[in-house]
Write a protein that holds these residues in place. Structure first.
Motif, PDB file in Angstrom:
ATOM      1  N   ASN A   8       0.848  -1.187   0.000  1.00 39.30           N
ATOM      2  CA  ASN A   8       0.000   0.000   0.000  1.00 39.30           C
ATOM      3  C   ASN A   8       0.887   1.242   0.000  1.00 39.30           C
ATOM      4  O   ASN A   8       1.609   1.498   0.964  1.00 39.30           O
ATOM      5  CB  ASN A   8      -0.915  -0.019   1.228  1.00 39.30           C
ATOM      6  N   GLN A 170      -8.044  -0.123  -5.508  1.00 37.01           N
ATOM      7  CA  GLN A 170      -8.239  -0.980  -4.343  1.00 37.01           C
ATOM      8  C   GLN A 170      -9.718  -1.306  -4.153  1.00 37.01           C
ATOM      9  O   GLN A 170     -10.067  -2.444  -3.828  1.00 37.01           O
ATOM     10  CB  GLN A 170      -7.693  -0.308  -3.086  1.00 37.01           C
ATOM     11  N   ALA A 189      -7.407  -6.953  -0.158  1.00 38.01           N
ATOM     12  CA  ALA A 189      -7.870  -5.703  -0.755  1.00 38.01           C
ATOM     13  C   ALA A 189      -8.362  -4.709   0.288  1.00 38.01           C
ATOM     14  O   ALA A 189      -8.278  -3.502   0.103  1.00 38.01           O
ATOM     15  CB  ALA A 189      -8.968  -5.987  -1.775  1.00 38.01           C
TER      16      ALA A 189
END
Length: 191
Positions: A8, A170, A189
């Motif tokens: 991320n 995402q 996710a």
């Protein structure tokens, strides 16, 4: 010199900014496979490892790091995870990680864990993070920390820009995983 491993980009930027502000130099990797290759070079003092990532997750990456030859195998690996139940912390420690720090990161906790792991010459029983049953959606300490770190507003703007850039993909991945009823992909996710 710290390696931050997370898929991320918002998390990576935030962790790097926090660490650099505290005087650490930082490199990053976006998955466990990349992290193992970088750790094998022997140039890091610690690794902050996300647990859930594509390609190779943090658990498998840590197991691979522990199998490396020489001092690289003894590098402190600190789990960074939004999964903070007792069994999640235990899983990280069982995988060979030295400590567990919950996301969202509390700066003082992260820096203390880094100091503690650097003081250890070996890898004794790890310090575990507090297991939580519920996590607040907005942590006031994170907002306070961002304000303290971000006198110019550039860090906050950069984090928001990165989030806005990555969030649609995402969300699409999350919706797709839910529709496929793929629990692992849904968890990944959602983090």
């Amino acid at each position: 010199h710290v390696l931050v491993v997370d898929d991320n980009r918002v998390n990576v930027r935030l962790a790097a900014a926090l660490l650099e502000r505290a005087g650490y130099s930082v490199e990053t990797a976006s998955d466990g496979l990349e992290a193992v290759a970088l750790v094998a070079t022997g140039r890091f003092d610690a690794v902050l490892m996300d647990c859930e990532m594509p390609v190779m997750d943090g658990y498998a990456a840590t197991a691979e790091i522990r199998r490396l030859s020489g001092s690289a195998s003894d590098i402190p690996v600190i789990a960074l995870s939004a999964s903070v139940m007792t069994e999640d912390v235990d899983r990280a420690l069982a995988a060979g990680m030295d400590a567990h720090v919950a996301k969202p990161i509390v700066v003082e906790e992260l820096l203390q864990v880094l100091r503690d792991t650097q003081r250890r010459g070996d890898r004794p029983a790890a310090a575990d993070g507090a297991a939580l049953s519920e996590v607040d959606l907005v942590d006031a300490s994170i907002v306070k920390t961002l304000r303290l770190l971000d006198g110019t507003g550039l860090l906050f703007k950069g984090l928001v820009d990165t989030y806005l850039e990555t969030a649609p993909g995402q969300m699409s991945d999350l919706v797709s995983a839910i529709r496929r009823q793929d629990t692992r992909a849904t968890q990944q996710a959602a983090q």
